[in-house]
Design an enzyme around this catalytic site. Structure first.
Site, PDB file in Angstrom:
ATOM      1  N   ASP A 174      43.953  13.982 -21.605  1.00  0.00           N
ATOM      2  CA  ASP A 174      42.923  14.456 -20.498  1.00  0.00           C
ATOM      3  C   ASP A 174      42.256  13.408 -19.929  1.00  0.00           C
ATOM      4  OD1 ASP A 174      41.498  16.621 -19.215  1.00  0.00           O
ATOM      5  OD2 ASP A 174      39.930  15.703 -20.800  1.00  0.00           O
ATOM      6  N   ASP A 233      40.091  10.369 -24.165  1.00  0.00           N
ATOM      7  CA  ASP A 233      40.371  11.074 -25.369  1.00  0.00           C
ATOM      8  C   ASP A 233      41.911  11.215 -25.435  1.00  0.00           C
ATOM      9  OD1 ASP A 233      40.509  13.232 -23.648  1.00  0.00           O
ATOM     10  OD2 ASP A 233      39.127  14.408 -24.774  1.00  0.00           O
ATOM     11  N   TYR A 252      36.618  22.834 -21.793  1.00  0.00           N
ATOM     12  CA  TYR A 252      36.922  23.414 -20.407  1.00  0.00           C
ATOM     13  C   TYR A 252      36.959  24.609 -20.504  1.00  0.00           C
ATOM     14  CZ  TYR A 252      38.337  18.551 -19.260  1.00  0.00           C
ATOM     15  OH  TYR A 252      38.489  17.275 -19.020  1.00  0.00           O
ATOM     16  N   GLU A 260      33.267   8.018 -17.896  1.00  0.00           N
ATOM     17  CA  GLU A 260      34.597   8.513 -18.307  1.00  0.00           C
ATOM     18  C   GLU A 260      35.608   8.620 -17.003  1.00  0.00           C
ATOM     19  OE1 GLU A 260      36.695  10.994 -21.654  1.00  0.00           O
ATOM     20  OE2 GLU A 260      34.434  11.613 -20.826  1.00  0.00           O
TER      21      GLU A 260
END
Length: 603
Positions: free
Chosen positions: A232, A235, A383, A583
């Site tokens: 994703d 991670d 999510y 990120e």
């Protein structure tokens, strides 16, 4: 280690520099010998290996070198040679040594590896064999060869110390000199990022060579092959909703901006990025009205900071079906596969597979309605589908209409629009596809209801949204740049709107004095929140906190990754542990690819 990069224990590096190193190989002779044939099997290509004590060195390939001499000795005597290796990209560690037909690499991790080196005695070539398969990749050539009738002798890749300071992989995407920003180069890099996110068995043309096979057991807990797909973000979970959205938007960009991608030489790379998603979704659609919507547990995964190739935690698979439905994840997967069926219309069999699965998943999503986190609570908190599933139902139906021309889907899409009141949207994202519907309904239907909704969304975004002092539209604190690129990629063709979109792209690429794309431009991010790229050169540990706390750049540049971006005041700190602003993620880059392709196409 899956796809091991372990150096032979009988090899010691004594001196190293960028592009080369010196070392010694030393081991007891397995048997008496009257001549020497010593084979070096390398983990990455080398330009040469030299031994200066006489004898002859020949190369079978850039990863397979053979030294021969007339040296002799008795069993148990120490065989020792000083050598020097030269390479141009990744540090070419020695992963296998064969002395007169005997493995002298040392004890190793053969029981742990999924991809192991073999000596293919039948033809004398070195190849990489995937366990459970009957074909091999011939090292250094990218070719395949049948193993039928061959005798395979394993050459394990053992643990062993090696350098942790090898130079990083050079950028595979060449600069073109385009100004004010090198759109073709960044387009190449933005697609390259997805190769760093690949899960499963990697192909022979993999350009991000510090990544190896990983998560080859995905799906085994439910008796299926659920390997593949993309990790994703920073991670290693495969979250189905943003993963499918990534596939849809990447395919959309490749369909709409084929000319730009082709001009940059990136059309086939873009298709490969989409196909990686589509092939995984076809596996995840394991039966009618069934979809595996997640692999991996967020809590377990986020507790691990290390290489995906070395994961040992459980990676459970979670599904939606008629007993436990999930309309949003099934609908988005249907949209992704419908879009893929268009993109791969030149491959009729694959296109048909994608379209058949898309139709089944749409019917399932529509007939068995539920928010997917009710059925997959493991996705909640990561999510959640805040917009509900109405947008995905309309989105998948309109994509199926685009793919098939079947008025049934057109009628269904209009019905979903009206049922769920999709005329307004705050943003276009993995969660809310309403604004994407505005574009496709305007394109395929043209009714004033839909064109007015699109006009309203664009005008509200340009004229009514919050902007940073330097001009970035700031739609969300989390991943602000991602949302700016999503808004900029909504098929806007009017001159004013296109100028606005290019202004947002300029911010991303460096108009304020810094780039927000790893590896590109002035003062780019060097410490993105990304586990794999933060790990040191193998075999140094990535689970001892060094990677998180390293004050320097990530050892492996994550070329092309778009970071989260600044706050509302344009403040940005290149902090590896700031997952809000630094990120990276698959959905961040999806629309970014389309914006860049449009920039090339319209230049």
């Amino acid at each position: 280690m899956t796809g091991s990069t372990r150096m032979c224990e009988t090899t010691t590096i004594t001196e190293a520099w960028p592009g080369g190193y010196k070392g010694t190989v030393s081991f007891p002779a397995p048997t008496d010998y009257s001549s020497v044939t010593l084979e070096f099997l390398l983990l990455h290509p080398a330009t040469s290996i030299q031994i200066t004590t006489g004898g002859t060195m020949t190369s079978e390939s850039d990863t397979h070198f053979i030294y021969t001499s007339s040296d002799s000795g008795s069993a148990g005597s120490i065989v020792s040679y000083d050598f020097q290796v030269a390479y141009s990209e990744q540090q070419a560690l020695i992963g296998g040594l064969v002395f007169n037909g005997d493995d002298v690499c040392g004890s190793g991790g053969l029981r742990q590896v999924r991809r192991v080196w073999f000596r293919w005695v039948k033809t004398g070539v070195t190849c990489v064999v995937h366990v459970g398969q009957d074909r091999c990749d011939v090292c250094g050539s990218g070719k395949k060869a049948s193993l039928e009738g061959a005798h395979l002798t394993s050459l394990p890749l053992p643990t062993g110390a090696g350098l942790t300071t090898a130079p990083p992989l050079p950028n595979p995407c060449d600069a073109t000199g385009t100004t004010p920003y090198d759109y073709p180069q960044v387009l190449c890099m933005s697609i390259l990022f997805y190769e760093a996110q690949r899960s499963g068995a990697l192909p022979s043309d993999q350009r991000v060579t510090w990544r190896w096979d990983s998560a080859l057991d995905d799906g085994q807990d439910v008796g299926l092959d659920l390997t593949g797909g993309y990790y994703d973000a920073g991670d290693h979970v495969k979250f189905g909703l943003p993963l499918a959205y990534t596939g849809t938007v990447l395919a959309w960009g490749a369909i709409e901006y084929e000319a730009g991608l082709t001009a940059a030489g990136e059309y086939e790379n873009a298709r490969a990025a989409v196909r990686w998603v589509a092939e995984y979704l076809l596996k995840a659609h394991s039966a009618p009205a069934t979809l595996y919507g997640q692999v991996g547990d967020g809590a377990l995964d986020h507790a691990y900071w290390g290489r995906p190739e070395e994961m040992t935690m459980d990676r459970p698979a979670f599904k939606v079906d008629t007993d436990n439905p999930g309309s949003d994840v099934a609908g988005e997967s249907a949209a992704a596969l419908a879009a893929a069926s268009i993109l791969f219309s030149d491959d009729p069999s694959f296109s048909a597979d994608c379209l058949d699965a898309a139709k089944d998943l749409y019917d399932f999503a529509d007939q068995y309605r539920e928010i997917y986190t009710v059925s997959i609570p493991a996705a909640s908190g990561y999510y959640d589908s805040f917009s509900g599933y109405g947008d995905e139902l309309a989105w998948s139906a309109i994509w199926l209409y685009k793919a098939t021309g079947d008025e049934t889907y057109h009628t269904a899409a209009i019905g979903h629009w009206n049922e769920f009141g999709l005329g307004d949207a705050a943003q276009f994202s993995w969660d809310d596809k309403s604004a994407g519907c505005f574009v496709l309904f305007s394109e395929l239907d043209g009714g004033s209801t839909y064109t007015s909704a699109l006009q309203g969304f664009v005008d509200k975004t340009i004229n009514g949204a919050t902007y940073t002092p330097e001009g970035l539209v700031h739609l969300d604190t989390w991943g602000a740049l991602r949302h700016a690129m999503n808004a900029a990629d909504l098929g806007i063709e009017a001159d004013t709107y296109r100028s606005w979109a290019m202004g947002q792209l300029g911010y991303v690429l460096g108009s304020t004095g810094r780039s927000f794309v790893v590896g590109y431009g002035e003062n780019p991010p060097t410490r993105p929140h990304h586990r794999a790229s933060s790990c040191p050169q193998y075999p140094a540990s990535c689970t001892d906190s060094w990677a998180q706390n390293n004050p320097g750049p990530n050892p492996h540049p994550l070329y092309g990754a778009l970071v989260g971006g600044p706050d509302e005041s344009d403040v940005y700190v290149d902090d590896r542990m700031d997952y809000i602003h630094n990120e990276v993620a698959c959905d961040y880059n999806a629309a970014f690819v389309g914006v860049l392709a449009a920039a090339v196409q319209n230049s």
